[in-house]
Design an enzyme around this catalytic site. Structure first.
Site, PDB file in Angstrom:
ATOM      1  N   TYR A 125       0.968  -1.039   0.117  1.00 35.99           N
ATOM      2  CA  TYR A 125       0.118  -0.040  -0.022  1.00 35.99           C
ATOM      3  C   TYR A 125       0.682   1.352   0.124  1.00 35.99           C
ATOM      4  O   TYR A 125       0.189   2.438   0.232  1.00 35.99           O
ATOM      5  CB  TYR A 125      -0.865  -0.143   1.251  1.00 35.99           C
ATOM      6  N   LYS A 171       3.711 -14.811   5.687  1.00 41.09           N
ATOM      7  CA  LYS A 171       3.952 -15.610   4.771  1.00 41.09           C
ATOM      8  C   LYS A 171       5.600 -15.626   4.735  1.00 41.09           C
ATOM      9  O   LYS A 171       6.116 -15.597   3.608  1.00 41.09           O
ATOM     10  CB  LYS A 171       3.423 -14.958   3.284  1.00 41.09           C
ATOM     11  N   ASP A 208      -2.375 -18.166   3.988  1.00 43.29           N
ATOM     12  CA  ASP A 208      -3.097 -19.065   3.440  1.00 43.29           C
ATOM     13  C   ASP A 208      -3.906 -20.107   4.221  1.00 43.29           C
ATOM     14  O   ASP A 208      -4.916 -20.074   3.988  1.00 43.29           O
ATOM     15  CB  ASP A 208      -2.337 -19.830   2.192  1.00 43.29           C
ATOM     16  N   ASP A 232      -6.093  -6.660   5.202  1.00 44.44           N
ATOM     17  CA  ASP A 232      -7.152  -6.003   4.391  1.00 44.44           C
ATOM     18  C   ASP A 232      -8.142  -7.420   3.958  1.00 44.44           C
ATOM     19  O   ASP A 232      -9.263  -7.318   4.327  1.00 44.44           O
ATOM     20  CB  ASP A 232      -6.700  -5.578   3.250  1.00 44.44           C
ATOM     21  N   ASP A 236     -11.877  -8.460   5.715  1.00 44.73           N
ATOM     22  CA  ASP A 236     -13.185  -8.588   5.056  1.00 44.73           C
ATOM     23  C   ASP A 236     -13.759  -9.881   4.979  1.00 44.73           C
ATOM     24  O   ASP A 236     -15.038  -9.969   5.132  1.00 44.73           O
ATOM     25  CB  ASP A 236     -12.709  -8.052   3.400  1.00 44.73           C
TER      26      ASP A 236
END
Ligand SMILES: NC(=O)c1ccc[n+]([C@@H]2O[C@H](COP(=O)([O-])OP(=O)(O)OC[C@H]3O[C@@H](n4cnc5c(N)ncnc54)[C@H](O)[C@@H]3O)[C@@H](O)[C@H]2O)c1
Length: 338
Positions: A125, A171, A208, A232, A236
């Site tokens: 971002y 990750k 994941d 993010d 959601d």
């Protein structure tokens, strides 16, 4: 000093849900003083700037803001950058706090009560994208400073929630340099923490696997700390378990300044129809009450009233039905606590 709120409705349904949330706030905390400011795509179209300098000044002056939603053009428009990203970066709002909790009778599942604490300034971002021919590159930035800072926010929230578990999502198997730095920085802060949550269970999971668990076993999370993009997406997904974007609040937190913001966008498909659920905006105000104005008692009242309104059934027009029920509960003699 009396609390101040900078009100930025923004685009689309932001113009509809923010006034409802302000009405609720006026009911529970009448002493708040308000300033209104502009930001968003419509602001850019009319004034050539998505976040005018006076909006930044107003938020800094108030120390707290409620932002409705911004639309974005979905294509590169010279000079335009997302209003909310600009606000987060210009004001140093380094933490994005996104709770998800199920409401009996409304949410698709019971037993979910988690909060995603997302680093808010770095990662992909930072907006550094380049393109050369048929190759486009986005820069991913992770720093130890920002990672340690978000870890401290997560642990403070764990302290006040009485959390049982902290989950570090990364990750680092595929991104050992960037996510390895994030993981190690969070581990370092956790190891030195001496607040009430010192010693709680700490687990690490790859993003994941976290996504799979968020879908299949969301009640297995309590406090989740992660980087910007992963946070993010995961938050959601978590919002689904509360009942969707219409009921998902968030708080962008910096030092001495905060912006509460429903997770949803401008929802052009329902803007102007009265179908927007104002619960996310109202719950975002509850986050200001809890985290900024230190009124957890009022935050609980508002959250409880919203939960009761949702549990009682949401009927069209959603905007006014939720608003009227929440206000009625808050104005009733027991303050909406029964
Ligand atoms: N933080 C933000 O301001 C933000 C976040 C996401 C998207 N956006 C922008 O918003 C615009 C629309 O994006 P989108 O459609 O992907 O996301 P969106 O959140 O606006 O809408 C997604 C879906 O959820 C529904 N929805 C959203 N909020 C609701 C509410 N309060 N009550 C009932 N239903 C609700 C919408 O009707 C739509 O079907 C785009 O320009 C996007 O860039 C802004």
């Amino acid at each position: 000093m009396e609390p101040r709120l900078c009100v930025i409705p923004g685009d689309g349904i932001g113009q509809e849900v923010v006034p409802v949330a302000v009405q609720v706030l006026r009911t529970v905390l009448p002493e708040v003083r308000y300033e209104r400011a502009e930001a968003g795509w419509e602001c850019f179209r009319s004034r050539g700037v998505a976040v005018p300098p006076e909006t930044l000044d107003a938020v800094r002056r108030c120390g707290a803001a409620l932002f409705g939603a911004t639309a974005s053009p979905g294509r590169v428009v010279p000079g335009y950058r997302s209003a909310i990203l600009t606000l987060r970066q210009q004001l140093g709002l380094y933490a994005n706090i996104r709770p998800a909790a199920s409401t009996a009778g409304f949410s698709p599942r019971t037993g979910v009560d988690l909060v995603v604490v997302r680093e808010n300034t770095e990662d992909l971002y930072v907006g550094r994208e380049t393109r050369s021919g048929d190759v486009a590159v986005a820069e991913r930035v992770i720093s130890a400073t920002a990672s340690r800072r978000i870890a401290r926010v997560a642990l403070r929230i764990a302290d006040t929630r009485g959390a049982k578990k902290l989950t570090i999502v990364h990750k680092a198997n595929v991104l050992p340099v960037t996510d390895g730095l994030f993981r190690d920085s969070v581990r370092e802060v956790v190891a030195g923490w001496d607040g009430p949550s010192a010693g709680i269970e700490v687990e690490e999971t790859y993003v994941d696997v976290a996504a799979l668990r968020m879908v299949g076993a969301p009640e297995s999370f309590d406090v989740v700390v992660t980087t910007n993009l992963f946070g993010d997406i995961l938050s959601d997904a978590a919002a689904h378990w509360s009942g969707g974007l219409g009921v998902a609040p968030s708080l962008n937190l910096g030092d001495g300044v905060a912006i509460a913001e429903p997770v949803h966008g401008s929802a052009p498909d329902i803007a102007g129809t009265g179908a927007a659920n104002p619960a996310a905006a109202i719950l975002s105000v509850a986050m200001l009450l809890e985290h900024v104005w230190e009124r957890p008692d009022l935050a609980r009242r508002v959250t409880h009233a919203v939960g009761s309104a949702l549990a009682g059934g949401v009927h069209p027009p959603v905007l006014s039905s939720v608003r009227d029920t929440v206000l009625h509960l808050l104005e009733s003699s027991d303050g909406g606590t029964s």
